[in-house]
Design an enzyme around this catalytic site. Structure first.
Site, short mmCIF file in Angstrom:
data_model
loop_
_atom_site.label_atom_id
_atom_site.label_comp_id
_atom_site.label_asym_id
_atom_site.label_seq_id
_atom_site.Cartn_x
_atom_site.Cartn_y
_atom_site.Cartn_z
N TRP A 1 0.82 -1.23 0.00
CA TRP A 1 0.00 0.00 0.00
C TRP A 1 0.84 1.26 0.00
CZ3 TRP A 1 -4.31 -0.41 -2.15
CH2 TRP A 1 -5.11 -1.53 -1.95
N ASP B 1 -1.38 6.74 5.92
CA ASP B 1 -2.50 5.92 5.45
C ASP B 1 -2.83 4.92 6.55
OD1 ASP B 1 -4.24 4.12 4.35
OD2 ASP B 1 -2.93 3.49 2.71
N LYS C 1 -12.44 -1.22 6.86
CA LYS C 1 -11.75 -2.16 7.74
C LYS C 1 -12.21 -1.98 9.19
CE LYS C 1 -8.94 -2.54 4.04
NZ LYS C 1 -8.08 -1.75 3.15
C1 PLP Z 1 -7.52 -1.34 2.00
C2 PLP Z 1 -6.40 -0.40 1.97
C3 PLP Z 1 -6.27 0.56 0.96
C4 PLP Z 1 -7.22 0.67 -0.18
O1 PLP Z 1 -8.37 1.26 0.22
P1 PLP Z 1 -9.50 1.72 -0.83
O2 PLP Z 1 -10.50 2.35 0.05
O3 PLP Z 1 -9.95 0.48 -1.52
O4 PLP Z 1 -8.85 2.67 -1.78
C5 PLP Z 1 -5.22 1.45 1.05
N1 PLP Z 1 -4.34 1.40 2.06
C6 PLP Z 1 -4.42 0.47 3.03
C7 PLP Z 1 -3.42 0.47 4.13
C8 PLP Z 1 -5.45 -0.45 3.01
O5 PLP Z 1 -5.55 -1.37 3.99
#
Ligand code: PLP
Length: 360
Positions: free
Chosen positions: A102, A172, A196
């Site tokens: 990511w 993030d 999540k």
């Molecule tokens: C799931 C995830 C993403 C992607 O998220 P979207 O909402 O599908 O764009 C990005 N970064 C991390 C750390 C994730 O767990």
């Protein structure tokens, strides 16, 4: 019916109490004889809902006064682009710390907008390990430094906060938000897709320090412009009202559970149980050093692809769903976000013991 536990990495399981409440008031929300998804987002009742949701989230996560909370669309990936559009300034350069899928994907997207330097902070051999977190000597060259505190796919978590001097730190937190206490004041921006730990897919939370708002590049689309969104209560276009509502129920639910302290304690307990068992077992292996083991995403393998496939198939039959690891990594992954009860982890361990005994 056997009890089912859903270990999906995202969209992930929701607290059962939240789903029950949503079900109970689906057809008649707030005595309106209609559902929450059918009312105006600008009506008083919905405005009250978002005000309360923000207040609850602020309280839960100890968010200081000088931060705005935006509820946007486009997922975390939308923010991969929004971050450079809003933050790139005079230096026209950002630093991305990469530690897995990511963080690397965020860096790739940001390259569309400005110059990016990338530093890989992950050692892979013999185990996954974060090798550097002090960047105070070089951070000044950059408009901001970006990293990902929890790599959802590999199960690598960074518990210490990178040192970046006075440079803006961006994180993030899609798969770690609200799972443990953090010092928000160390960050310029924290963002997370909801699917999540916060609610359903379709809504994205951005926590942004006020002084970082208002510097977007001129051509920034209004939906991605933090200043525009902050000024319009995150409603420059029609927001995902139902997802927002479900998040508001999750916040209330977590407050009732004792807030972040209660949540963190429970998450520690769940992760400890599972890692302890993995360490005792010679059949399964987790390849992350202890200090970087994720509280939310626990990866493991038998070391044999066929056995892994058999494990996933039999676990599914036993009511333990979505344990297949991400396709880039293989093996297994148990995502044990806030909503996963400790009983789910206990059931998983029990199954793992049985599978080990039958296949060793
Ligand atoms: C799931 C995830 C993403 C992607 O998220 P979207 O909402 O599908 O764009 C990005 N970064 C991390 C750390 C994730 O767990």
């Amino acid at each position: 019916m056997t009890q089912v536990f859903n270990f999906s990495a995202g969209p992930a399981m929701m607290p059962k109490e939240v789903l029950q409440q949503a079900q109970a008031e689906l057809l008649n929300w707030q005595e309106q004889q209609t559902s929450v998804m059918e009312v105006s987002h600008r009506g008083k009742l919905f405005m009250d809902l978002i005000t309360q949701a923000e207040q609850d989230f602020r309280q839960l996560y100890y968010i200081p006064e000088n931060y705005k909370i935006l509820f946007l669309q486009g997922g975390a990936r939308g923010q991969f682009a929004a971050i450079p559009m809003n933050l790139i300034g005079k230096k026209n350069k950002a630093l991305y710390l990469t530690s897995g899928h990511w963080s690397a994907t965020a860096a790739k997207e940001a390259r569309l907008f400005c110059e990016i330097d990338e530093i890989n902070i992950l050692d892979q051999d013999p185990e996954l390990k974060i090798n550097r977190l002090d960047f105070s000597d070089i951070a000044e060259q950059y408009d901001y430094v970006h990293y990902c505190p929890n790599e959802t796919i590999s199960g690598v978590e960074i518990f210490d906060i990178p040192k970046v001097g006075n440079t803006t730190l961006v994180a993030d937190m899609s798969s770690t938000i609200l799972s443990r206490k953090i010092d928000i004041s160390q960050f310029g921006i924290i963002y997370a897709g909801a699917q999540k730990n916060l609610g359903p897919a379709g809504i994205t939370i951005v926590i942004v320090r006020e002084d970082l708002i208002g510097n977007a590049r001129q051509e920034t689309p209004s939906i991605w412009n933090y200043a525009v969104q902050a000024k319009s209560d995150s409603m420059i276009n029609t927001p995902p009202t139902f997802a927002w509502y479900l998040c508001s129920l999750v916040f209330k639910h977590l407050l009732k559970q004792g807030g972040l302290e209660g949540v963190e304690k429970c998450n520690q307990e769940k992760a400890n149980l599972l890692y302890q068992y993995l360490d005792e077992s010679s059949f399964y292996k987790n390849n992350v050093v202890k200090n970087n083991r994720s509280l939310m995403n626990v990866t493991f393998t038998t070391g044999n692809d066929e056995l892994n496939a058999k494990f996933v198939a039999e676990a599914t039959k036993a009511g333990l769903q979505a344990l297949k690891g991400h396709k880039v990594l293989g093996g297994m992954r148990a995502s044990i976000y806030n909503a996963m009860p400790i009983e789910g982890v206990q059931a998983l361990i029990q199954f793992m013991k049985k599978f080990e005994a039958e296949n060793n």
